[in-house]
Design a protein around this motif. Structure first.
Motif, PDB file in Angstrom:
ATOM      1  N   LEU A  58      45.682  46.640  48.843  1.00 11.66           N
ATOM      2  CA  LEU A  58      45.262  45.586  47.676  1.00 11.66           C
ATOM      3  C   LEU A  58      44.408  46.374  46.746  1.00 11.66           C
ATOM      4  O   LEU A  58      44.046  46.128  45.548  1.00 11.66           O
ATOM      5  CB  LEU A  58      44.173  44.566  48.581  1.00 11.66           C
ATOM      6  N   VAL A 157      49.900  41.895  45.574  1.00 12.01           N
ATOM      7  CA  VAL A 157      48.795  41.460  46.121  1.00 12.01           C
ATOM      8  C   VAL A 157      48.753  40.098  46.764  1.00 12.01           C
ATOM      9  O   VAL A 157      48.345  39.794  47.830  1.00 12.01           O
ATOM     10  CB  VAL A 157      47.623  41.246  44.666  1.00 12.01           C
ATOM     11  N   ALA A 161      47.674  39.595  50.802  1.00 11.90           N
ATOM     12  CA  ALA A 161      46.601  38.885  50.888  1.00 11.90           C
ATOM     13  C   ALA A 161      46.963  37.879  51.986  1.00 11.90           C
ATOM     14  O   ALA A 161      47.003  36.588  51.442  1.00 11.90           O
ATOM     15  CB  ALA A 161      45.878  38.122  49.686  1.00 11.90           C
ATOM     16  N   ALA A 183      40.957  39.264  46.783  1.00 15.50           N
ATOM     17  CA  ALA A 183      41.935  38.893  47.800  1.00 15.50           C
ATOM     18  C   ALA A 183      41.425  39.175  49.080  1.00 15.50           C
ATOM     19  O   ALA A 183      41.042  40.165  49.406  1.00 15.50           O
ATOM     20  CB  ALA A 183      43.489  39.801  47.455  1.00 15.50           C
TER      21      ALA A 183
END
Lengths: 185, 127
Positions: A58, A157, A161, A183
């Motif tokens: 991330l 992402v 997440a 996230a």
């Protein structure tokens, strides 16, 4: 005053669960250093390597997003790095309600807001299988116009997440808006 | 026959292409500043070499700790090329290494590997 200001600033970060904060021009070297620091800190806190790896991913995708697309730039033109531009962004890493997060914020052109918003809304509505299909389709396709990578950063992402992501925008000036994304693992 | 050897850095992988033996390896971290600049040279040479082969035994090892989405685009292109080369009459084996506890790296390997029609795909746990 100075120490008081800094104490207040740190207390605010602490209240929001922030364990790491950086605001300034972001470069790949800074990303590598921050990545190493965050990995070390997390490895002390958790033995769950999946969390550490997910958070690192991330971090890389969000920071590279700032490095490539932030609308706040400064062109440096010394002899070694002629024409290289520096992109400004703010990064925080922390833990809230038991969930680790990576958040980034940077300026974007107002003209890009609706496209970004639609794209992120769409990603947030997709389940794991749909995200996987879109990821592969995007990797196989031609990179989108203006993209400096695969154009798959936000998909990555969304996939990483595990506990979802939030984002929003607010006004900055006549031509630009603030964009923020957070996230959670 | 030439070889290409590039040492790993903090954010780019070791590359070891042995064109004589048809053994190829990418190992380490992959989130270079400019993915195209990093991979274009070696992969361009690799593709030119592979296209000329017939009846060859080719082995490609992917031993990655982490790769970003821009690198993923390069990898998926490489998988497609390797499958084409296999369909053109070569024996191609793709080994995808992962740590035993790295489910994500294993899943990424499976995602890329499931699209191979002719090349042989092997997931290899490093324990």
């Amino acid at each position: 005053m100075l120490a008081e200001d800094m104490r207040d600033f740190r207390q605010r970060l602490a209240r929001e669960g922030v364990v790491f904060c950086y605001s300034g021009y972001l470069t790949e070297n800074i990303l590598t250093s921050i990545g190493a620091a965050v990995k070390t800190k997390l490895s002390v806190e958790t033995s769950d390597k999946r969390t550490v790896r997910g958070l690192f991913s991330l971090l890389v995708e969000q920071v590279q997003n700032v490095i490539r697309y932030s609308a706040e730039t400064e062109i440096i033109s010394d002899q070694e790095d002629e024409g290289q531009d520096l992109r400004y962004g703010t990064l925080t890493v922390g833990k809230r309600d038991g969930q680790y997060f990576v958040a980034c914020s940077n300026l974007v052109q107002r003209a890009d807001v609706s496209r970004l918003r639609d794209n992120l809304e769409r990603l947030r509505g997709l389940d794991a299988d749909a995200l996987k299909a879109l990821y592969k389709e995007t990797l196989r396709g031609d990179a989108p116009a203006g993209s400096k990578g695969a154009g798959a950063g936000f998909i990555e992402v969304a996939r990483r997440a595990a506990s979802g992501f939030d984002f929003d925008f607010c006004e900055a000036d006549d031509t630009r808006a603030y964009f923020a994304i957070r996230a959670y693992i | 026959m030439a070889t290409i050897k590039i040492a790993a850095t903090d954010r780019s992988p070791e590359v070891d292409f042995d064109f004589g033996a048809n053994r190829f390896l990418i190992r380490g971290e992959s989130y270079p500043e400019d993915v195209t600049e990093f991979y274009a040279g070696p992969i361009g040479q690799l593709e030119a070499h592979l296209t000329e082969l017939s009846g060859a035994e080719i082995m490609f090892d992917f031993d990655l700790v982490y790769f970003n989405s821009s690198s993923a685009k390069v990898l998926i292109g490489l998988f497609e090329k390797l499958d084409e080369v296999a369909a053109a009459g070569n024996r191609v084996t793709v080994n995808w290494f992962h740590e035993d506890d790295d489910d994500n790296m294993k899943e990424l390997g499976e995602e890329f590997g499931e699209d191979l029609e002719t090349a042989v795909f092997r997931l290899v746990s490093k324990g």
